[in-house]
Design a protein around this motif. Structure first.
Motif, short mmCIF file in Angstrom:
data_model
loop_
_atom_site.label_atom_id
_atom_site.label_comp_id
_atom_site.label_asym_id
_atom_site.label_seq_id
_atom_site.Cartn_x
_atom_site.Cartn_y
_atom_site.Cartn_z
N LEU A 40 0.84 -1.21 0.00
CA LEU A 40 0.00 0.00 0.00
C LEU A 40 0.87 1.26 0.00
N SER A 41 1.98 1.20 0.73
CA SER A 41 2.86 2.37 0.79
C SER A 41 3.46 2.70 -0.57
N CYS A 42 3.72 1.67 -1.39
CA CYS A 42 4.27 1.91 -2.74
C CYS A 42 3.22 2.61 -3.60
N VAL A 43 1.97 2.22 -3.42
CA VAL A 43 0.87 2.82 -4.18
C VAL A 43 0.63 4.27 -3.72
N LEU A 44 0.74 4.49 -2.41
CA LEU A 44 0.62 5.84 -1.86
C LEU A 44 1.73 6.75 -2.41
N HIS A 45 2.93 6.20 -2.48
CA HIS A 45 4.08 6.95 -2.99
C HIS A 45 3.82 7.38 -4.44
N ALA A 46 3.27 6.48 -5.24
CA ALA A 46 2.93 6.81 -6.63
C ALA A 46 1.83 7.87 -6.67
N TYR A 47 0.84 7.68 -5.82
CA TYR A 47 -0.30 8.61 -5.77
C TYR A 47 0.18 10.04 -5.49
N GLU A 48 1.14 10.16 -4.58
CA GLU A 48 1.62 11.50 -4.23
C GLU A 48 2.32 12.19 -5.40
N SER A 63 9.20 5.07 0.85
CA SER A 63 10.08 5.43 1.97
C SER A 63 9.47 4.91 3.27
N LEU A 64 10.25 4.99 4.32
CA LEU A 64 9.76 4.57 5.64
C LEU A 64 8.55 5.42 6.04
N LEU A 65 8.58 6.71 5.71
CA LEU A 65 7.45 7.59 6.02
C LEU A 65 6.18 7.11 5.30
#
Ligand SMILES: [Zn+2]
Ligand SMILES: [Zn+2]
Length: 346
Positions: free
Chosen positions: A151-159, A294-296
Motif C-alpha cells: 500500500l505504501s508503494c501505491v501511496l508513494h505513486a499517488y503523491e 520510503s519509511l514515512l
C-alpha cells in the motif's frame, strides 16, 4: 525453525534450521504473516543482483510479526510488541537518506532481498534495521499489517500523480497492486476505469471500486477510452504491469494536461521503449514514475489501514504454510486471485 530458502533461479527449498541468534543490539521477530509480492516471483524466476550465486536467502519482504527477543542495548521495543518490517533499510547518511528517500539509497539493504526475509518462522532484525521497525496499532491484524508495504508503494505513486475529485483515472493491470491503486484513487474522488486481459480479475476488481472495466485483449483500449471520455482522454493513467506496449498506450489515452504514472518497472531487455514524446509535448502531459516507498510512506499506509481509509483485508485471497511457499508463488504468478499470504499459523 522452518524457512524457505531461495538457492537460485527456480530453486526454493524448505529447510529446518536453527532459530537465528541475536546480539545485544538486535531483535528476533516471530513471523505472523508475510504476503507474496511480484518481486518475490521475479527473484524466484529471474534472480536478483543482490542475491549473488552460491548464497541462499529467505525471500519475503511484506512481513509482520511479534517481537520475541530484544537485545539488551535496544530501546523502545519490548518482547510481545506487534511489529511490521518495512523492507528497505537505507544507510542513513547519504544524500537520498538524509532527504527521507531511504528506498533510493545506493547502499540500501532489504529484508527478503539482501538479508533474510519473512518466508520463515523467525526473522532476525540486525542493528542497522531496528529503526525501520514499525509498531502495529492494536486493532490492525498481522495480515493487514503485512499489506502496509505494498500500500505504501501505491501511496508513494499517488503523491506523484495526484488524483483530484472529478478526475477520470485509468489503471492498466487488474492485479493486487492494481486493486490498491483502485482503492487509493477512488478515495481521492476519481472515476475509476481498469483495463486488463483476464475477465476473472476484471470481475474481481469491481469489488474494490472500479466503475468501468475493459478487457483490452478483446477490445481496443484507445477506442474504448475515446468513447467513455467523449474523446477527451483520461486525467490520470497508471501502468500497474510490466508491459512495454502499455507505456506507449498510456501516452495515447491521456488527455490534455493528463498525468501518467509509469508504476510497473519493465523486465531487463525490454526497457527500451519507443515513445511518441510529441504526445507529452503537445498535450502538456506530466509523466511520473516511482519505485518502492520510503519509511514515512509505510507509516502513512499503516495509518490509512488503521483508520479504515483503505480496507486491505479483502485483498488476501489465499493463505499458505511455509512448506507451501512454492505453491504460494505459483498462485501469485497465475493471477487467479489477489494476494497470497504465507503464515506459520496454519
Ligand atoms: Zn513488494
Ligand atoms: Zn543511504
Amino acid at each position: 525453525m522452518k524457512a524457505a530458502y531461495y538457492y537460485g533461479i527456480g530453486d526454493i527449498r524448505v529447510e529446518d534450521v536453527p532459530i537465528p541468534e541475536i546480539q545485544v543490539n538486535e531483535m528476533l521477530v516471530k513471523v505472523k504473516a508475510c504476503s507474496v509480492c511480484g518481486t518475490d516471483n521475479r527473484i524466484y524466476r529471474h534472480g536478483h543482483f543482490k542475491v549473488p550465486e552460491g548464497v541462499k536467502r529467505v525471500l519475503g519482504h511484506e512481513t509482520s510479526g511479534e517481537v520475541v527477543k530484544v537485545g539488551s542495548a535496544i530501546k523502545g521495543f519490548e518482547v510481545g510488541a506487534r511489529v511490521a518490517l518495512p523492507p528497505n533499510v537505507g544507510c542513513g547518511t547519504c544524500h537520498m537518506c538524509v532527504r527521507g528517500y531511504n528506498q533510493l539509497c545506493p547502499n540500501y539493504q532489504a529484508f527478503g532481498i539482501s538479508m533474510d526475509g519473512g518466508f520463515a518462522e523467525y526473522v532476525k532484525v540486525p542493528s542497522f534495521a531496528v529503526s525501520n521497525v514499525i509498531k502495529i496499532p492494536d486493532h490492525v491484524s498481522y495480515e493487514e499489517a503485512a499489506i502496509a508495504e505494498p500500500l505504501s508503494c501505491v501511496l508513494h505513486a499517488y503523491e506523484a500523480h495526484k488524483t483530484v475529485p472529478g478526475d477520470t483515472v485509468l489503471i492498466i493491470g487488474p492485479g493486487p497492486i492494481g486493486a490498491l491503486h483502485v482503492m487509493m484513487n477512488k478515495m481521492a474522488g476519481g472515476r475509476i476505469i481498469v483495463a486488463g486481459r483476464s475477465d476473472a480479475r476484471l470481475e474481481q476488481i469491481k469489488q474494490y471500486g472500479a466503475d468501468i472495466v475493459i478487457n483490452n485483449r478483446e477490445s481496443d483500449l484507445k477506442e474504448e477510452i475515446d468513447r467513455i471520455t467523449e474523446g477527451r482522454g483520461v486525467d490520470v493513467v497508471i501502468t500497474s504491469n510490466s508491459d512495454p506496449e502499455m507505456q506507449k498506450v498510456a501516452l495515447e489515452v491521456a488527455g490534455y494536461h493528463g498525468r501518467v504514472s509509469l508504476f510497473g518497472g519493465l523486465p531487463k531487455g525490454k526497457e527500451f521503449v519507443m515513445l511518441n514524446t510529441n504526445l507529452i509535448h503537445y498535450k502538456e502531459l506530466t509523466v511520473t514514475a516511482t519505485t518502492g516507498s520510503s519509511l514515512l510512506d509505510v507509516h502513512k499506509a499503516m495509518d490509512m489501514i488503521s483508520t479504515g481509509k483503505i480496507d486491505v483485508k479483502s485483498l488476501i485471497t489465499a493463505k499458505f504454510s511455509i512448506e507451501d511457499t512454492v505453491a504460494a508463488l505459483d498462485y501469485a504468478a497465475q493471477g487467479a486471485g489477489m494476494k497470497a499470504l504465507i503464515t506459520s499459523e496454519l
